[in-house]
Write a protein that holds these residues in place. Sequence first.
Motif, mmCIF file in Angstrom:
data_model
loop_
_atom_site.group_PDB
_atom_site.id
_atom_site.type_symbol
_atom_site.label_atom_id
_atom_site.label_comp_id
_atom_site.label_asym_id
_atom_site.label_seq_id
_atom_site.Cartn_x
_atom_site.Cartn_y
_atom_site.Cartn_z
ATOM 1 N N LEU A 175 0.851 -1.237 -0.158
ATOM 2 C CA LEU A 175 -0.087 -0.011 0.120
ATOM 3 C C LEU A 175 0.888 1.331 0.035
ATOM 4 C CD1 LEU A 175 -2.960 -0.627 2.475
ATOM 5 C CD2 LEU A 175 -2.940 0.089 0.076
ATOM 6 N N LEU A 176 1.786 1.176 0.890
ATOM 7 C CA LEU A 176 2.829 2.272 0.981
ATOM 8 C C LEU A 176 3.509 2.774 -0.294
ATOM 9 C CD1 LEU A 176 4.043 1.923 4.624
ATOM 10 C CD2 LEU A 176 2.494 3.560 3.747
ATOM 11 N N ALA A 177 3.700 1.629 -1.225
ATOM 12 C CA ALA A 177 4.364 1.773 -2.692
ATOM 13 C C ALA A 177 3.666 1.916 -3.590
ATOM 14 C CB ALA A 177 5.316 0.377 -2.684
ATOM 15 N N ALA A 178 2.343 1.731 -3.591
ATOM 16 C CA ALA A 178 1.595 1.633 -4.720
ATOM 17 C C ALA A 178 0.932 3.059 -4.770
ATOM 18 C CB ALA A 178 0.341 0.873 -4.339
ATOM 19 N N ASP A 179 0.821 3.350 -6.284
ATOM 20 C CA ASP A 179 0.107 4.698 -6.850
ATOM 21 C C ASP A 179 -0.594 4.481 -8.078
ATOM 22 O OD1 ASP A 179 -0.290 7.241 -7.549
ATOM 23 O OD2 ASP A 179 1.772 7.946 -7.603
ATOM 24 N N ILE A 180 -2.014 4.514 -7.553
ATOM 25 C CA ILE A 180 -3.058 4.397 -8.689
ATOM 26 C C ILE A 180 -3.602 5.840 -9.154
ATOM 27 C CG2 ILE A 180 -3.571 1.955 -8.014
ATOM 28 C CD1 ILE A 180 -6.037 3.059 -6.796
ATOM 29 N N ARG A 181 -3.081 6.839 -8.916
ATOM 30 C CA ARG A 181 -3.547 8.134 -9.301
ATOM 31 C C ARG A 181 -3.800 8.129 -10.738
ATOM 32 N NH1 ARG A 181 0.167 12.160 -5.900
ATOM 33 N NH2 ARG A 181 1.657 10.464 -6.375
ATOM 34 N N PRO A 182 -2.808 7.723 -11.713
ATOM 35 C CA PRO A 182 -3.058 7.727 -13.093
ATOM 36 C C PRO A 182 -4.391 7.041 -13.496
ATOM 37 C CG PRO A 182 -0.580 7.404 -12.540
ATOM 38 C CD PRO A 182 -1.324 7.239 -11.296
ATOM 39 N N LYS A 183 -4.837 5.960 -12.717
ATOM 40 C CA LYS A 183 -5.909 5.177 -13.207
ATOM 41 C C LYS A 183 -7.165 5.981 -12.601
ATOM 42 C CE LYS A 183 -4.236 0.527 -12.889
ATOM 43 N NZ LYS A 183 -4.541 -0.677 -12.607
ATOM 44 N N LEU A 184 -7.220 7.107 -11.677
ATOM 45 C CA LEU A 184 -8.476 7.309 -11.286
ATOM 46 C C LEU A 184 -9.123 8.160 -12.077
ATOM 47 C CD1 LEU A 184 -7.040 8.522 -7.437
ATOM 48 C CD2 LEU A 184 -8.135 6.386 -8.308
ATOM 49 N N ARG A 185 -8.562 8.662 -12.833
ATOM 50 C CA ARG A 185 -9.339 9.597 -14.134
ATOM 51 C C ARG A 185 -10.232 8.774 -14.823
ATOM 52 N NH1 ARG A 185 -4.147 9.764 -16.038
ATOM 53 N NH2 ARG A 185 -3.946 9.050 -18.260
ATOM 54 N N TRP A 186 -9.770 7.268 -14.986
ATOM 55 C CA TRP A 186 -10.705 6.466 -15.926
ATOM 56 C C TRP A 186 -11.858 5.849 -15.233
ATOM 57 C CZ3 TRP A 186 -9.157 7.208 -20.524
ATOM 58 C CH2 TRP A 186 -7.931 7.627 -20.903
ATOM 59 N N ILE A 187 -12.021 6.462 -14.073
ATOM 60 C CA ILE A 187 -13.257 5.654 -13.310
ATOM 61 C C ILE A 187 -14.671 6.523 -13.935
ATOM 62 C CG2 ILE A 187 -14.581 5.517 -11.031
ATOM 63 C CD1 ILE A 187 -11.724 5.264 -9.793
ATOM 64 N N ARG A 188 -15.655 5.759 -14.290
ATOM 65 C CA ARG A 188 -16.763 6.271 -14.911
ATOM 66 C C ARG A 188 -17.955 6.057 -14.001
ATOM 67 N NH1 ARG A 188 -13.487 8.409 -16.880
ATOM 68 N NH2 ARG A 188 -12.897 8.595 -18.914
ATOM 69 N N ALA A 189 -18.031 5.094 -12.982
ATOM 70 C CA ALA A 189 -18.899 4.927 -12.022
ATOM 71 C C ALA A 189 -19.141 6.192 -11.174
ATOM 72 C CB ALA A 189 -18.659 3.891 -10.975
ATOM 73 N N ALA A 190 -20.578 6.452 -11.044
ATOM 74 C CA ALA A 190 -20.759 7.685 -9.875
ATOM 75 C C ALA A 190 -20.235 7.236 -8.579
ATOM 76 C CB ALA A 190 -22.262 7.579 -9.658
ATOM 77 N N THR A 191 -19.417 8.197 -7.994
ATOM 78 C CA THR A 191 -18.531 7.859 -6.833
ATOM 79 C C THR A 191 -18.710 8.780 -5.728
ATOM 80 O OG1 THR A 191 -16.661 7.194 -8.289
ATOM 81 C CG2 THR A 191 -16.064 7.574 -6.098
#
Length: 268
Positions: A175-191
């Motif tokens: 978790l400390l090493a992961a970085d999924i920020r580039p993926k977040l803009r691809w989320i299409r579901a209402a959040t």
Amino acid sequence: MVAEMDVRHYRAQVGPSEIYYEVAGRGAPLVLIHGLSGSGRWWGGNTAFLARRYRVHTVDLVGFGRSRCGQPFTLGDAAATVAAWMQQIGIGPAHVIGHSMGGHIAAELAADHPDLVRRLMLVDAAAIPFDFGCVPGPLDALRGLTRVSPGFLGLLLTDAASAGLPTIARAALDLLAADIRPKLRWIRAATLVVWGEQDLLVPLRLGRALARSIPGARLAVFPGTGHSPMIERPETFNGVAANFLRAGVISSDPPRTRRVAVRAVVSS
């Protein structure tokens, strides 16, 4: 897990892993994903309420709870494993709620498999990297434990012992090493991003950053609440979840639920 309600217990073979999950209620599918050192039992204060309207699936992630099948937990594979499980049992698209590490997995699932996620709730999700020098320490964890009931503390310790220190440590380092920020803009579901205002483990500023990173996401802040709103404020949480999943609104006052103020912030 659910009092006075029919709960079905299942195991599904997904690749080399056997996944344990429980199903309660009827209606549109809803998946609940627990956090680090937890299990599906962490949703015990929410499942019965949500099962009035949804077919609730509480899953134990590989290596945790009753999904200890000899396969190691790997954060990088977790979202793909959950997606394969959902496809195998035929529950997509589904509403998905993830807490802490489960929120990280839920966000990655929504980004990588948009066809599987209808509405998304991220609860104090460990999805934004910590700033240097701001990684929570043992004292923060101990302070956070003062906000939960003795009964839940016993469950937490049981689940942590069951998963084992190596699994928990490996997942925490991932978790400390992961970085999924580039993926977040691809989320299409209402959040909807849900956060405890006084979370000492994953601070609110990371929740605000997460809400800003997902297109159209909104932020609901629970005053006087720590890292686990669904456990510390179950009535409030259940009301917020019911209204968001049903109508996409932020409110904590569904039928038969006591009204409790929740500060809602719309991200820009």
